[in-house]
Motif scaffolding. Structure first.
Motif, PDB file in Angstrom:
ATOM      1  N   VAL A  56     -34.599  61.358  61.976  1.00 36.34           N
ATOM      2  CA  VAL A  56     -35.560  62.369  62.417  1.00 36.34           C
ATOM      3  C   VAL A  56     -36.035  63.175  61.221  1.00 36.34           C
ATOM      4  CG1 VAL A  56     -35.925  64.387  63.885  1.00 36.34           C
ATOM      5  CG2 VAL A  56     -34.543  62.465  64.721  1.00 36.34           C
ATOM      6  N   LEU A  57     -35.090  63.636  60.405  1.00 34.98           N
ATOM      7  CA  LEU A  57     -35.415  64.370  59.184  1.00 34.98           C
ATOM      8  C   LEU A  57     -35.131  63.469  57.990  1.00 34.98           C
ATOM      9  CD1 LEU A  57     -33.902  67.869  60.014  1.00 34.98           C
ATOM     10  CD2 LEU A  57     -36.260  67.097  60.306  1.00 34.98           C
ATOM     11  N   ALA A  58     -36.161  63.207  57.204  1.00 36.28           N
ATOM     12  CA  ALA A  58     -35.981  62.310  56.065  1.00 36.28           C
ATOM     13  C   ALA A  58     -35.097  62.920  54.989  1.00 36.28           C
ATOM     14  CB  ALA A  58     -37.347  61.940  55.482  1.00 36.28           C
ATOM     15  N   ASP A  59     -35.201  64.217  54.793  1.00 39.05           N
ATOM     16  CA  ASP A  59     -34.405  64.910  53.775  1.00 39.05           C
ATOM     17  C   ASP A  59     -32.958  65.026  54.239  1.00 39.05           C
ATOM     18  OD1 ASP A  59     -33.446  66.491  51.719  1.00 39.05           O
ATOM     19  OD2 ASP A  59     -34.273  68.347  52.544  1.00 39.05           O
ATOM     20  N   HIS A  60     -32.072  64.345  53.539  1.00 41.67           N
ATOM     21  CA  HIS A  60     -30.661  64.346  53.942  1.00 41.67           C
ATOM     22  C   HIS A  60     -30.077  65.752  53.995  1.00 41.67           C
ATOM     23  CE1 HIS A  60     -31.172  60.113  53.064  1.00 41.67           C
ATOM     24  NE2 HIS A  60     -29.975  59.839  53.542  1.00 41.67           N
ATOM     25  N   GLY A  61     -30.485  66.612  53.074  1.00 38.96           N
ATOM     26  CA  GLY A  61     -29.933  67.954  53.027  1.00 38.96           C
ATOM     27  C   GLY A  61     -30.365  68.843  54.164  1.00 38.96           C
ATOM     28  N   SER A  62     -31.426  68.460  54.865  1.00 34.33           N
ATOM     29  CA  SER A  62     -31.929  69.263  55.978  1.00 34.33           C
ATOM     30  C   SER A  62     -31.350  68.836  57.325  1.00 34.33           C
ATOM     31  CB  SER A  62     -33.464  69.166  56.039  1.00 34.33           C
ATOM     32  OG  SER A  62     -34.044  69.660  54.852  1.00 34.33           O
ATOM     33  N   ARG A  63     -30.621  67.739  57.356  1.00 37.02           N
ATOM     34  CA  ARG A  63     -30.092  67.225  58.607  1.00 37.02           C
ATOM     35  C   ARG A  63     -28.880  68.026  59.088  1.00 37.02           C
ATOM     36  NH1 ARG A  63     -29.975  60.785  56.847  1.00 37.02           N
ATOM     37  NH2 ARG A  63     -32.257  60.578  56.547  1.00 37.02           N
ATOM     38  N   ALA A  64     -28.787  68.184  60.393  1.00 35.80           N
ATOM     39  CA  ALA A  64     -27.599  68.785  61.000  1.00 35.80           C
ATOM     40  C   ALA A  64     -26.625  67.656  61.326  1.00 35.80           C
ATOM     41  CB  ALA A  64     -27.977  69.553  62.262  1.00 35.80           C
ATOM     42  N   VAL A  65     -25.618  67.491  60.499  1.00 31.30           N
ATOM     43  CA  VAL A  65     -24.697  66.371  60.669  1.00 31.30           C
ATOM     44  C   VAL A  65     -23.265  66.875  60.777  1.00 31.30           C
ATOM     45  CG1 VAL A  65     -26.210  64.749  59.463  1.00 31.30           C
ATOM     46  CG2 VAL A  65     -24.476  65.995  58.179  1.00 31.30           C
ATOM     47  N   PRO A  66     -22.448  66.198  61.578  1.00 36.91           N
ATOM     48  CA  PRO A  66     -21.034  66.583  61.652  1.00 36.91           C
ATOM     49  C   PRO A  66     -20.276  66.103  60.429  1.00 36.91           C
ATOM     50  CG  PRO A  66     -21.420  64.638  62.982  1.00 36.91           C
ATOM     51  CD  PRO A  66     -22.768  65.072  62.464  1.00 36.91           C
ATOM     52  N   GLN A  67     -19.107  66.661  60.242  1.00 45.11           N
ATOM     53  CA  GLN A  67     -18.242  66.216  59.157  1.00 45.11           C
ATOM     54  C   GLN A  67     -17.822  64.772  59.399  1.00 45.11           C
ATOM     55  OE1 GLN A  67     -14.839  68.726  58.656  1.00 45.11           O
ATOM     56  NE2 GLN A  67     -13.988  67.556  56.958  1.00 45.11           N
ATOM     57  N   ARG A  68     -17.713  64.014  58.331  1.00 45.83           N
ATOM     58  CA  ARG A  68     -17.248  62.623  58.436  1.00 45.83           C
ATOM     59  C   ARG A  68     -15.889  62.596  59.120  1.00 45.83           C
ATOM     60  NH1 ARG A  68     -16.541  57.889  59.398  1.00 45.83           N
ATOM     61  NH2 ARG A  68     -15.904  56.294  57.925  1.00 45.83           N
ATOM     62  N   THR A  69     -15.795  61.799  60.204  1.00 42.43           N
ATOM     63  CA  THR A  69     -14.566  61.759  60.997  1.00 42.43           C
ATOM     64  C   THR A  69     -14.211  60.316  61.333  1.00 42.43           C
ATOM     65  OG1 THR A  69     -15.084  63.885  62.038  1.00 42.43           O
ATOM     66  CG2 THR A  69     -13.470  62.493  63.149  1.00 42.43           C
ATOM     67  N   VAL A  70     -12.962  59.953  61.117  1.00 41.76           N
ATOM     68  CA  VAL A  70     -12.426  58.682  61.595  1.00 41.76           C
ATOM     69  C   VAL A  70     -11.408  59.017  62.672  1.00 41.76           C
ATOM     70  CG1 VAL A  70     -11.261  56.539  61.022  1.00 41.76           C
ATOM     71  CG2 VAL A  70     -12.770  57.621  59.338  1.00 41.76           C
ATOM     72  N   ILE A  71     -11.738  58.694  63.903  1.00 45.04           N
ATOM     73  CA  ILE A  71     -10.877  59.067  65.025  1.00 45.04           C
ATOM     74  C   ILE A  71      -9.586  58.255  65.026  1.00 45.04           C
ATOM     75  CG2 ILE A  71     -10.710  59.047  67.558  1.00 45.04           C
ATOM     76  CD1 ILE A  71     -13.685  59.727  67.630  1.00 45.04           C
ATOM     77  N   ARG A  72      -9.708  56.995  64.675  1.00 42.92           N
ATOM     78  CA  ARG A  72      -8.512  56.141  64.690  1.00 42.92           C
ATOM     79  C   ARG A  72      -8.562  55.191  63.503  1.00 42.92           C
ATOM     80  NH1 ARG A  72      -8.932  53.273  69.509  1.00 42.92           N
ATOM     81  NH2 ARG A  72      -8.626  55.294  70.505  1.00 42.92           N
ATOM     82  N   THR A  73      -7.616  55.295  62.610  1.00 43.57           N
ATOM     83  CA  THR A  73      -7.536  54.380  61.472  1.00 43.57           C
ATOM     84  C   THR A  73      -6.665  53.178  61.835  1.00 43.57           C
ATOM     85  OG1 THR A  73      -5.617  55.529  60.557  1.00 43.57           O
ATOM     86  CG2 THR A  73      -7.798  56.280  59.835  1.00 43.57           C
ATOM     87  N   ASN A  74      -6.816  52.124  61.046  1.00 46.01           N
ATOM     88  CA  ASN A  74      -6.012  50.918  61.253  1.00 46.01           C
ATOM     89  C   ASN A  74      -5.651  50.354  59.873  1.00 46.01           C
ATOM     90  OD1 ASN A  74      -5.036  48.303  61.837  1.00 46.01           O
ATOM     91  ND2 ASN A  74      -6.230  48.215  63.730  1.00 46.01           N
TER      92      ASN A  74
END
Length: 270
Positions: A113-131
Motif C-alpha cells: 500500500v505504501l511504497a516507502d518502507h519507513g512509512s509503513r505500519a508494520v508489526p515487529q518481526r515475530t516467529v510464533i513457532r520455531t522448528n
C-alpha cells in the motif's frame, strides 16, 4: 512477458510479488479450477521468472506499463478479474485505475500500500513457532530465506515455501531489481485516480506480516466499498502459504461474488 495459462472462461490475471515469479501463486489454482469457469493467466513480471527486463525497466511505473500493455494484448476489451500479491498488489491497484469498469473484481493478498518502507505500519518481526530440527536439515541459504519469512516453521509450511517462493528467488535479475527498487513508488497513487472501485474485492493481510503490515491494508478498504477485509493470525507476508485453507476459502468467496457481479453487470447492460 512470460505467462502460464490454465482453463477457459472469465479471464483472471494473477500477479506475483517482488523477486519471485508466477509459481508463488500456483497453489491457488485448484481454487479457481473447482469454482467456476476461469481463464487463469499467471505472469512473470519483468526481471523476474522468465521475463527479461531491458534498461527501460527502471521503475515500478515501467513494470506497471508493461503489465498494462500485456493485459490489453491478452484480454482486449473483455472484462477480467485480478489477483495480486505484495508488489503485484500494487500493480493490481494500478490496473484498477487504468481499466476501470473493465475490471470485474480484485483480490489483494498482502498488498503493498505504501511504497516507502519507513512509512509503513508494520508489526515487529515475530516467529510464533520455531522448528530447530527442521531448520538444521535445510541448505543454509534456503534456511536463511525461509527463516526470514516464516511465522510458524513446520515441514508442511517449508514445503510450500520451497515449491512456491524459492524457485523465483533463485532466478530474478539483480540488476533489474536494483533499478526498480530505486524508483519503487508509482508516480501517482492508484486510488487518487478513481473515486471508489465498486467491484467485489478481497483484501487479505497477515497479522505477523513484518514487510507490509496489515493496518495500511485495512485503511485501503475505504476505496473499495465492496471489500472483504481479513487479517489472518499465524500468517506473515506469505499469508497464502501460511494459512492455505483459510486463504482458499476467502478466494472462493471472492470468486462467487465476482461471478454474481458479472451476471448483474451484464443484465444492466442489456
Amino acid at each position: 512477458m512470460h505467462s502460464v495459462e490454465f482453463g477457459a472462461g472469465t479471464p483472471v490475471l494473477v500477479i506475483h510479488g517482488f523477486c519471485v515469479d508466477h509459481r508463488l501463486l500456483l497453489g491457488l489454482d485448484p481454487v479457481f479450477d473447482a469454482h467456476g469457469q476461469w481463464r487463469r493467466v499467471y505472469v512473470d513480471l519483468p526481471g523476474m521468472g522468465q521475463t527479461a527486463a531491458g534498461p527501460e525497466i527502471d521503475s515500478t511505473d515501467a513494470v506497471a506499463n508493461a503489465v498494462v500493455s500485456f493485459t490489453r494484448e491478452t484480454f482486449g476489451d473483455a472484462e477480467f478479474a485480478i489477483l495480486g500479491n505484495s508488489f503485484g498488489g500494487m500493480i493490481a491497484r494500478h490496473l484498477v485505475a487504468e481499466f476501470g469498469d473493465q475490471v470485474l473484481g480484485v483480490a489483494l493478498l498482502c498488498p503493498v500500500v505504501l511504497a516507502d518502507h519507513g512509512s509503513r505500519a508494520v508489526p515487529q518481526r515475530t516467529v510464533i513457532r520455531t522448528n530447530p530440527a527442521l531448520m538444521a536439515t535445510l541448505d543454509p541459504v534456503d534456511a536463511a530465506d525461509y527463516e526470514a519469512m516464516s511465522v510458524v516453521q513446520s515441514p508442511g509450511n517449508w514445503s510450500r515455501f520451497r515449491d512456491a517462493a524459492l524457485p523465483g528467488l533463485r532466478i530474478f535479475d539483480p540488476a533489474a531489481i536494483e533499478r526498480i527498487s530505486k524508483n519503487y513508488a508509482l508516480r501517482e497513487e492508484p486510488e487518487g485516480r478513481f473515486a471508489a472501485f465498486q467491484g467485489p474485492t478481497l483484501i487479505l493481510a497477515g497479522r505477523q506480516d513484518h514487510v507490509v503490515g496489515f493496518q495500511d491494508q485495512i485503511a485501503l478498504a475505504n476505496s473499495y466499498p465492496q471489500s472483504t477485509i481479513v487479517v489472518l493470525d499465524h500468517a506473515g507476508h506469505n499469508a497464502h502459504l501460511d494459512q492455505p485453507v483459510l486463504t482458499a476459502a476467502l478466494v472462493k468467496d471472492w470468486l462467487t461474488r465476482v461471478k454474481a457481479w458479472k451476471k448483474s453487470s451484464n443484465v444492466s447492460k442489456t
